[in-house]
Design an enzyme around this catalytic site. Structure first.
Site, PDB file in Angstrom:
ATOM      1  N   THR A 171      84.179 -11.055  27.332  1.00 20.15           N
ATOM      2  CA  THR A 171      84.076 -12.465  27.709  1.00 20.15           C
ATOM      3  C   THR A 171      85.487 -12.842  28.160  1.00 20.15           C
ATOM      4  OG1 THR A 171      84.552 -13.249  25.470  1.00 20.15           O
ATOM      5  CG2 THR A 171      82.227 -12.996  26.051  1.00 20.15           C
ATOM      6  N   HIS A 172      85.574 -13.703  29.134  1.00 22.55           N
ATOM      7  CA  HIS A 172      86.878 -14.054  29.727  1.00 22.55           C
ATOM      8  C   HIS A 172      87.630 -12.810  30.208  1.00 22.55           C
ATOM      9  CE1 HIS A 172      86.260 -17.990  27.752  1.00 22.55           C
ATOM     10  NE2 HIS A 172      85.821 -17.248  26.750  1.00 22.55           N
ATOM     11  N   SER A 293      91.852   5.481  53.224  1.00 20.19           N
ATOM     12  CA  SER A 293      92.766   4.588  53.917  1.00 20.19           C
ATOM     13  C   SER A 293      93.397   5.343  55.078  1.00 20.19           C
ATOM     14  CB  SER A 293      93.845   4.119  52.950  1.00 20.19           C
ATOM     15  OG  SER A 293      95.000   3.719  53.654  1.00 20.19           O
ATOM     16  N   LYS A 299      93.969   7.043  48.650  1.00 18.83           N
ATOM     17  CA  LYS A 299      93.011   5.974  48.388  1.00 18.83           C
ATOM     18  C   LYS A 299      91.541   6.404  48.459  1.00 18.83           C
ATOM     19  CE  LYS A 299      93.646   2.125  47.777  1.00 18.83           C
ATOM     20  NZ  LYS A 299      94.102   1.016  48.628  1.00 18.83           N
ATOM     21  N   GLU A 306      82.192  -3.784  47.951  1.00 14.89           N
ATOM     22  CA  GLU A 306      82.990  -4.893  48.501  1.00 14.89           C
ATOM     23  C   GLU A 306      82.226  -5.609  49.618  1.00 14.89           C
ATOM     24  OE1 GLU A 306      87.471  -4.157  48.860  1.00 14.89           O
ATOM     25  OE2 GLU A 306      86.686  -2.167  48.506  1.00 14.89           O
TER      26      GLU A 306
END
Ligand code: ARG
Length: 482
Positions: A171-172, A293, A299, A306
């Site tokens: 949570t948070h 990348s 990468k 996304e």
């Protein structure tokens, strides 16, 4: 007005620029207006539904004696040819004919003559287009429902495999309590289950026949709307002609359901992205969903999730576009309505592609249980369990909460997880809370174990592996029942 009304000859009504409605006009529209007002570039994807709707209408007209049996036979023959021309990519779509409806009608007339010109008796493009979109949407919803189910089945397979794989629940975005990876995934089963319900609900209201409303007021021919509804698989007929041609609620409802589904998948995407970050390292995505990348050789980027997150924005946009499209329109049909299709198609295409890709992607997630355990072992994730232990020994919950908070502080000072403190250290830490230390027994450290914490939550909806497996079985039964 000085121009004399033209009265074209009765049978060869082909006005100057070939437009079906141009009899009353004295000049053709400019090329720009033609392009601006045409919809054939995007509504031709409803060609199959347009033909289907026209055939049902023609059959009804023949049954009712409005057109001759020979006319119907000609229309059916012409439509069969048009259908195959479209399927073979040989149909000559023409911007001059504005939309899918006029393109097909014009070709029909070229193929079969007067019978083609009789097809539009008792009908308007206003009820025709509303019918076509509804037919298209119902088919599309059925496709989406099947794709949601396929996604859910993959999700359940992964959830079952990891029904007992502990991971931190947050949570948070702070470690909160242990859950299992399977339990976490089941949250998305619940979300998509509601999504499927919403699409089914939308389908129910979409599956009604507007045809018969004609332009807006109904028609003077002796039509049989119930027959057309049955022919086309509609559950019932729209009961007000004005509403029938102007209603686009179903498109808005669809986009709302689509936006919410995308929102759920966007949240899952955000989690996959976080979990895949080397800083978290809970999972790895299969290479086929990632890209590299052009500059940084190391990468591996989670492009697909996304993009799902990004495409959610466009589906939200489709919904807002439709709401805005409708809010200022007086009854009944206005040309504004032509703007309903692109957002609707876009939302449907985006949802369909996203569900397809997601079923595969979720099935290919590689889970890293050691990283999940390591994160759990650093967050005092079982602190609540120790408080519950003290409560069960008779300490009021608020006192137990305070005692455990002191124990967490002691653990922090030593730089270890709460579960690492031994009994003497725990007792010393809670000493300031009256009644706490003496209630801590040898079994206190069991309460701090992750397995114990999970197993204790075996109620319906709880995180215990046993409860997770029960829910998976239930979900599978639900999917099998359709
Ligand atoms: N292309 C139009 C649409 O998509 C069809 C209906 C046109 N009706 C009219 N009276 N202009 O909505």
């Amino acid at each position: 007005m000085t121009t004399k009304p033209k009265s074209p000859p009765a049978t060869s009504a082909t006005p100057a620029d070939g437009k079906i409605w141009s009899g009353r006009f004295s000049e053709p529209v400019s090329d720009l207006v033609k392009r601006y007002t045409a919809s054939v570039t995007f509504d031709r994807r409803m060609a199959a539904q347009d033909i289907q709707g026209s055939l049902a209408h023609a059959r009804m007209l023949a049954r009712q004696g409005v057109i001759a049996a020979q006319d119907l036979a000609d229309i059916e023959r012409g439509m069969a040819q048009i259908r195959s021309e479209i399927e073979r990519g040989e149909f000559d779509w023409n911007l001059d004919d504005e939309d899918v409806h006029l393109n097909i009608e014009k070709r029909l007339t070229a193929l079969v003559g007067d019978a083609g010109k009789r097809l539009h008796t008792g009908r308007s493009r206003n009820d025709q287009v509303a019918t076509d979109i509804r037919l298209w949407l119902v088919e599309t919803i059925d496709e989406i429902l099947a794709l949601i189910a396929a996604f859910q089945r993959r999700l359940l397979d992964v959830a079952e495999e990891h029904a007992a794989t502990p991971m931190p629940g947050f949570t948070h975005l702070q470690v909160a309590q242990p859950v299992t990876f399977g339990h976490h995934l089941l949250a998305y089963y619940e979300m998509t289950r509601r999504d499927a319900d919403r699409f089914r609900d939308c389908r129910r209201r979409a599956n009604r026949l507007p045809l018969g409303a004609a332009a807006l007021a109904g028609t003077s021919y002796p039509i049989d709307r119930e027959f057309v509804a049955r022919e086309l698989g509609f559950d019932e007929v729209c009961r007000n002609s004005l509403d029938a041609v102007s209603d686009r609620d179903f498109a808005i409802e669809f986009c709302a359901a689509a936006a919410l589904l995308m929102t759920h998948l966007s949240r899952l995407s955000e989690e996959l992205i976080l979990w895949m970050s080397p800083r978290v390292g809970f999972i790895d995505l299969a290479d086929r969903f990632c890209t590299g990348s052009s500059i940084m050789p190391q990468k591996k980027n989670p492009d697909v999730p996304e993009l799902v997150r990004g495409k959610t924005g466009r589906v939200n946009g489709d919904l807002v576009a439709l709401l805005t499209l409708m809010k200022g329109q007086p009854l009944a049909y206005n040309k504004d309505n032509q703007e309903d299709k692109e957002p609707l198609f876009d939302a449907a295409d985006t949802v369909i592609d996203t569900l397809r890709i997601y079923a595969d992607m979720i099935g290919g997630v590689r889970v890293k249980p050691a990283a999940m355990l390591a994160a759990l072992a650093q967050g005092h994730a079982t602190a609540t369990d120790l408080a519950d232990y003290l409560v069960k020994k008779g300490l009021p919950f608020r006192d137990a909460h305070e005692a455990v908070a002191l124990a967490v502080r002691a653990a922090e000072e030593r730089g270890v997880d709460l579960a690492r403190l031994d009994l003497a250290q725990l007792r010393a830490a809670v000493a300031k809370v009256p009644g706490a230390a003496e209630r801590l027994g040898d079994d206190a450290r069991d309460a701090l174990s992750i397995e114990g914490s999970l197993a204790a939550r075996a109620h319906v909806g709880g995180a215990a592996p046993e409860a997770v497996r029960r829910e998976i079985a239930r979900a599978r039964a639900e999917l099998d029942a359709g």
